[in-house]
Design an enzyme around this catalytic site. Structure first.
Site, PDB file in Angstrom:
ATOM      1  N   SER A 185      -3.305  -7.577   3.113  1.00 56.11           N
ATOM      2  CA  SER A 185      -3.327  -7.756   5.029  1.00 56.11           C
ATOM      3  C   SER A 185      -3.598  -8.577   5.379  1.00 56.11           C
ATOM      4  O   SER A 185      -3.201  -8.851   6.906  1.00 56.11           O
ATOM      5  CB  SER A 185      -4.005  -6.292   4.746  1.00 56.11           C
ATOM      6  N   ARG A 202      -2.145  -5.466  -8.236  1.00 56.52           N
ATOM      7  CA  ARG A 202      -1.223  -6.397  -8.304  1.00 56.52           C
ATOM      8  C   ARG A 202      -1.469  -7.615  -9.294  1.00 56.52           C
ATOM      9  O   ARG A 202      -0.055  -8.400  -9.355  1.00 56.52           O
ATOM     10  CB  ARG A 202      -1.428  -7.182  -7.236  1.00 56.52           C
ATOM     11  N   HIS A 210       0.634  -1.788   0.128  1.00 58.16           N
ATOM     12  CA  HIS A 210       0.273  -0.308  -0.019  1.00 58.16           C
ATOM     13  C   HIS A 210       0.481   0.886  -0.008  1.00 58.16           C
ATOM     14  O   HIS A 210       0.426   2.288  -1.049  1.00 58.16           O
ATOM     15  CB  HIS A 210      -0.848   0.140   1.831  1.00 58.16           C
ATOM     16  N   LYS A 259     -15.952  -5.879   5.351  1.00 55.89           N
ATOM     17  CA  LYS A 259     -15.594  -7.456   6.051  1.00 55.89           C
ATOM     18  C   LYS A 259     -14.782  -7.544   7.771  1.00 55.89           C
ATOM     19  O   LYS A 259     -15.048  -6.216   7.342  1.00 55.89           O
ATOM     20  CB  LYS A 259     -14.895  -8.268   5.018  1.00 55.89           C
TER      21      LYS A 259
HETATM   22  N1  COA Z   1      -0.742  -3.772  -1.628  1.00 57.70           N
HETATM   23  C1  COA Z   1       0.001  -4.660  -0.822  1.00 57.70           C
HETATM   24  N2  COA Z   1      -1.610  -5.931  -0.764  1.00 57.70           N
HETATM   25  C2  COA Z   1      -2.793  -4.821  -1.144  1.00 57.70           C
HETATM   26  C3  COA Z   1      -2.770  -3.289  -2.300  1.00 57.70           C
HETATM   27  C4  COA Z   1      -1.000  -3.509  -2.686  1.00 57.70           C
HETATM   28  N3  COA Z   1      -1.050  -2.428  -3.222  1.00 57.70           N
HETATM   29  N4  COA Z   1      -4.107  -3.538  -2.878  1.00 57.70           N
HETATM   30  C5  COA Z   1      -4.755  -3.807  -2.113  1.00 57.70           C
HETATM   31  N5  COA Z   1      -4.313  -4.657  -1.138  1.00 57.70           N
HETATM   32  C6  COA Z   1      -4.771  -5.608  -0.528  1.00 57.70           C
HETATM   33  C7  COA Z   1      -4.857  -5.622   0.926  1.00 57.70           C
HETATM   34  O1  COA Z   1      -4.210  -6.099   1.512  1.00 57.70           O
HETATM   35  C8  COA Z   1      -6.573  -6.522   0.511  1.00 57.70           C
HETATM   36  O2  COA Z   1      -6.192  -7.416   1.581  1.00 57.70           O
HETATM   37  P1  COA Z   1      -6.921  -8.702   1.868  1.00 57.70           P
HETATM   38  O3  COA Z   1      -8.998  -8.850   1.664  1.00 57.70           O
HETATM   39  O4  COA Z   1      -6.246  -9.660   2.614  1.00 57.70           O
HETATM   40  O5  COA Z   1      -7.533  -7.985   3.614  1.00 57.70           O
HETATM   41  C9  COA Z   1      -6.853  -6.786  -0.168  1.00 57.70           C
HETATM   42  O6  COA Z   1      -6.511  -6.563  -0.909  1.00 57.70           O
HETATM   43  C10 COA Z   1      -7.983  -5.567  -0.940  1.00 57.70           C
HETATM   44  O7  COA Z   1      -7.706  -4.714  -0.014  1.00 57.70           O
HETATM   45  P2  COA Z   1      -7.984  -2.950  -0.118  1.00 57.70           P
HETATM   46  O8  COA Z   1      -7.370  -2.469  -1.344  1.00 57.70           O
HETATM   47  O9  COA Z   1      -8.008  -1.788   1.442  1.00 57.70           O
HETATM   48  O10 COA Z   1      -9.785  -2.852  -0.703  1.00 57.70           O
HETATM   49  P3  COA Z   1     -10.456  -3.137  -0.191  1.00 57.70           P
HETATM   50  O11 COA Z   1     -10.746  -3.954  -0.911  1.00 57.70           O
HETATM   51  O12 COA Z   1     -10.862  -3.763   2.050  1.00 57.70           O
HETATM   52  O13 COA Z   1     -11.941  -1.989  -0.014  1.00 57.70           O
HETATM   53  C11 COA Z   1     -12.947  -0.352  -0.586  1.00 57.70           C
HETATM   54  C12 COA Z   1     -12.688  -1.642  -1.150  1.00 57.70           C
HETATM   55  C13 COA Z   1     -13.718   0.532   0.930  1.00 57.70           C
HETATM   56  C14 COA Z   1     -12.353   0.515  -1.371  1.00 57.70           C
HETATM   57  C15 COA Z   1     -14.344  -0.376  -1.180  1.00 57.70           C
HETATM   58  O14 COA Z   1     -15.217  -1.246  -0.544  1.00 57.70           O
HETATM   59  C16 COA Z   1     -15.190   1.233  -1.081  1.00 57.70           C
HETATM   60  O15 COA Z   1     -15.155   2.164  -1.778  1.00 57.70           O
HETATM   61  N6  COA Z   1     -16.114   1.277  -0.456  1.00 57.70           N
HETATM   62  C17 COA Z   1     -16.871   2.238   0.474  1.00 57.70           C
HETATM   63  C18 COA Z   1     -18.329   2.131  -0.016  1.00 57.70           C
HETATM   64  C19 COA Z   1     -19.170   2.665  -1.398  1.00 57.70           C
HETATM   65  O16 COA Z   1     -18.311   3.259  -2.196  1.00 57.70           O
HETATM   66  N7  COA Z   1     -19.668   1.015  -2.946  1.00 57.70           N
HETATM   67  C20 COA Z   1     -19.333   1.310  -3.653  1.00 57.70           C
HETATM   68  C21 COA Z   1     -18.586   0.740  -4.365  1.00 57.70           C
HETATM   69  S1  COA Z   1     -18.251   0.581  -6.133  1.00 57.70           S
END
Ligand code: COA
Length: 169
Positions: free
Chosen positions: A133, A95, A20, A46
């Site tokens: 993560s 990724r 990140h 989650k």
């Molecule tokens: N390096 C390492 N890990 C990464 C990464 C990177 N560059 N980019 C993503 N990841 C990993 C994260 O660690 C996470 O791992 P995990 O699932 O093992 O915990 C996974 O990829 C995805 O996580 P993240 O990037 O945090 O995204 P998310 O899917 O948790 O977040 C939101 C999604 C919060 C951005 C999205 O749900 C959102 O916008 N929510 C708000 C409500 C909304 O507007 N909804 C409509 C959306 S269309």
């Protein structure tokens, strides 16, 4: 102020990894300011290990010396929050091909909710493409050394929760 290019980098960051961080630092080359937006409990799909407050605090510590990065919690729709904060660019890291479908759906949904938003995908350094993560938490939980995968303040929190083996001690 309004001339500034602000990118929003949203996610769960449970916790923030060096993958990140790599995306945050790459984004700083493209825009004036990066808003790291940490999804709150009502917004997240989650269960989290760290509370939103803990995630915000430790991530703020990571960027304490970087005035162009602001770390904030958010609830509700990402596009609403982006609009409130004057950010018209969403940054997401890609990724692997496996990330693509979900990211593409979210990008198009976000754009149909707010047509003025743009989404850019950035490739992290290849050394971080395997990181997530939940893998970091799992390895720490099982007594593995995660010091190569997270910034120092995050490692300190992982040691607090999972014990000294997380730092290789
Ligand atoms: N390096 C390492 N890990 C990464 C990464 C990177 N560059 N980019 C993503 N990841 C990993 C994260 O660690 C996470 O791992 P995990 O699932 O093992 O915990 C996974 O990829 C995805 O996580 P993240 O990037 O945090 O995204 P998310 O899917 O948790 O977040 C939101 C999604 C919060 C951005 C999205 O749900 C959102 O916008 N929510 C708000 C409500 C909304 O507007 N909804 C409509 C959306 S269309």
């Amino acid at each position: 102020m309004s001339d500034q290019r602000i990118a929003i980098y949203p996610g769960s960051f449970d916790p923030l990894t060096l993958g990140h961080d790599d995306i945050v630092r790459r984004s700083l080359r493209l825009v004036d300011r990066v808003l790291v937006a940490i999804a709150g409990t009502a917004t997240q799909m989650k269960d989290s290990t760290f509370s939103v407050d803990e995630r915000v605090q430790v991530t703020q510590e990571v960027y304490a010396d970087e005035p162009r990065v602001e770390v904030v919690p958010f609830e509700g729709l990402l596009v609403d929050f982006a609009r409130q904060r004057g950010a018209r660019l969403i940054v997401r890291g890609l990724r692997a091909v496996s990330d693509f479908e979900y990211e593409f759906q979210m990008a198009l949904m976000n754009r149909s909710l707010w047509p003025e938003i743009e989404v850019i995908f950035m490739a992290p350094a290849s050394s971080y493409t395997f990181l997530s993560s939940s893998l970091v938490r799992e390895v720490a939980h099982l007594g593995g050394d995660v010091s190569a995968f997270v910034p120092a303040p995050v490692l300190r929190e992982l040691v607090r929760v999972y014990g000294p083996a997380a730092s290789g001690a």
